[in-house]
Design a protein around this motif. Structure first.
Motif, mmCIF file in Angstrom:
data_model
loop_
_atom_site.group_PDB
_atom_site.id
_atom_site.type_symbol
_atom_site.label_atom_id
_atom_site.label_comp_id
_atom_site.label_asym_id
_atom_site.label_seq_id
_atom_site.Cartn_x
_atom_site.Cartn_y
_atom_site.Cartn_z
ATOM 1 N N CYS A 1 -24.294 12.272 20.320
ATOM 2 C CA CYS A 1 -24.893 13.350 19.518
ATOM 3 C C CYS A 1 -26.275 12.949 19.024
ATOM 4 O O CYS A 1 -27.209 13.763 19.018
ATOM 5 C CB CYS A 1 -23.994 13.698 18.333
ATOM 6 S SG CYS A 1 -22.452 14.488 18.790
ATOM 7 N N ILE A 2 -26.428 11.691 18.618
ATOM 8 C CA ILE A 2 -27.733 11.193 18.183
ATOM 9 C C ILE A 2 -28.724 11.230 19.346
ATOM 10 O O ILE A 2 -29.873 11.632 19.179
ATOM 11 C CB ILE A 2 -27.614 9.769 17.606
ATOM 12 C CG1 ILE A 2 -26.852 9.819 16.277
ATOM 13 C CG2 ILE A 2 -28.981 9.122 17.431
ATOM 14 C CD1 ILE A 2 -26.437 8.461 15.749
ATOM 15 N N ALA A 3 -28.269 10.843 20.531
ATOM 16 C CA ALA A 3 -29.143 10.882 21.713
ATOM 17 C C ALA A 3 -29.627 12.302 21.976
ATOM 18 O O ALA A 3 -30.812 12.523 22.229
ATOM 19 C CB ALA A 3 -28.406 10.332 22.933
ATOM 20 N N GLU A 4 -28.719 13.259 21.892
ATOM 21 C CA GLU A 4 -29.099 14.654 22.132
ATOM 22 C C GLU A 4 -30.119 15.127 21.095
ATOM 23 O O GLU A 4 -31.119 15.763 21.437
ATOM 24 C CB GLU A 4 -27.856 15.544 22.104
ATOM 25 C CG GLU A 4 -28.136 16.964 22.494
ATOM 26 C CD GLU A 4 -26.872 17.747 22.789
ATOM 27 O OE1 GLU A 4 -27.020 18.882 23.287
ATOM 28 O OE2 GLU A 4 -25.761 17.261 22.535
ATOM 29 N N LEU A 5 -29.906 14.800 19.840
ATOM 30 C CA LEU A 5 -30.826 15.185 18.775
ATOM 31 C C LEU A 5 -32.210 14.570 18.997
ATOM 32 O O LEU A 5 -33.232 15.255 18.877
ATOM 33 C CB LEU A 5 -30.269 14.754 17.417
ATOM 34 C CG LEU A 5 -31.176 15.003 16.224
ATOM 35 C CD1 LEU A 5 -31.250 16.494 15.910
ATOM 36 C CD2 LEU A 5 -30.694 14.238 15.019
ATOM 37 N N LEU A 6 -32.238 13.286 19.333
ATOM 38 C CA LEU A 6 -33.518 12.616 19.559
ATOM 39 C C LEU A 6 -34.258 13.193 20.758
ATOM 40 O O LEU A 6 -35.485 13.350 20.726
ATOM 41 C CB LEU A 6 -33.309 11.114 19.724
ATOM 42 C CG LEU A 6 -32.858 10.370 18.463
ATOM 43 C CD1 LEU A 6 -32.516 8.921 18.793
ATOM 44 C CD2 LEU A 6 -33.914 10.440 17.376
ATOM 45 N N LEU A 7 -33.529 13.525 21.824
ATOM 46 C CA LEU A 7 -34.172 14.153 22.989
ATOM 47 C C LEU A 7 -34.774 15.499 22.611
ATOM 48 O O LEU A 7 -35.881 15.838 23.042
ATOM 49 C CB LEU A 7 -33.164 14.307 24.129
ATOM 50 C CG LEU A 7 -32.791 13.005 24.839
ATOM 51 C CD1 LEU A 7 -31.586 13.227 25.742
ATOM 52 C CD2 LEU A 7 -33.972 12.470 25.635
#
Length: 77
Positions: free
Chosen positions: A18-24
């Motif tokens: 979820c953090i990866a998606e937000l950062l992308l």
């Protein structure tokens, strides 16, 4: 302004994916690691991943092996 980059260890875990998606979404380039045993369980990030030959990849994932001390501890040594 230089692009922002993030490194996420254990990127296939629920919170980390979820953090990866937000950062992308925020424009970051994201590099993540997965344990070798988890390389085929990337369902949580499959929709974020692009082919490595993409001219502008924003997500890269690398498989890692556990450190030798972790292996020894797992075998009770």
């Amino acid at each position: 302004m230089p692009a922002k980059t993030a490194l996420i260890t254990g990127i296939t875990r629920q919170d980390d994916s979820c953090i990866a998606e937000l950062l992308l979404e925020k424009g970051y380039t994201v590099h993540g690691t997965v344990r070798r045993a988890d390389t085929f369980t990337t369902g949580r990030i499959g929709h974020l991943y692009r082919h490595p030959r993409d001219p502008e990849p924003r997500l890269s994932v690398a498989a890692t092996a556990p450190a030798p001390t972790q292996v020894l501890a797992a075998h009770g040594r």
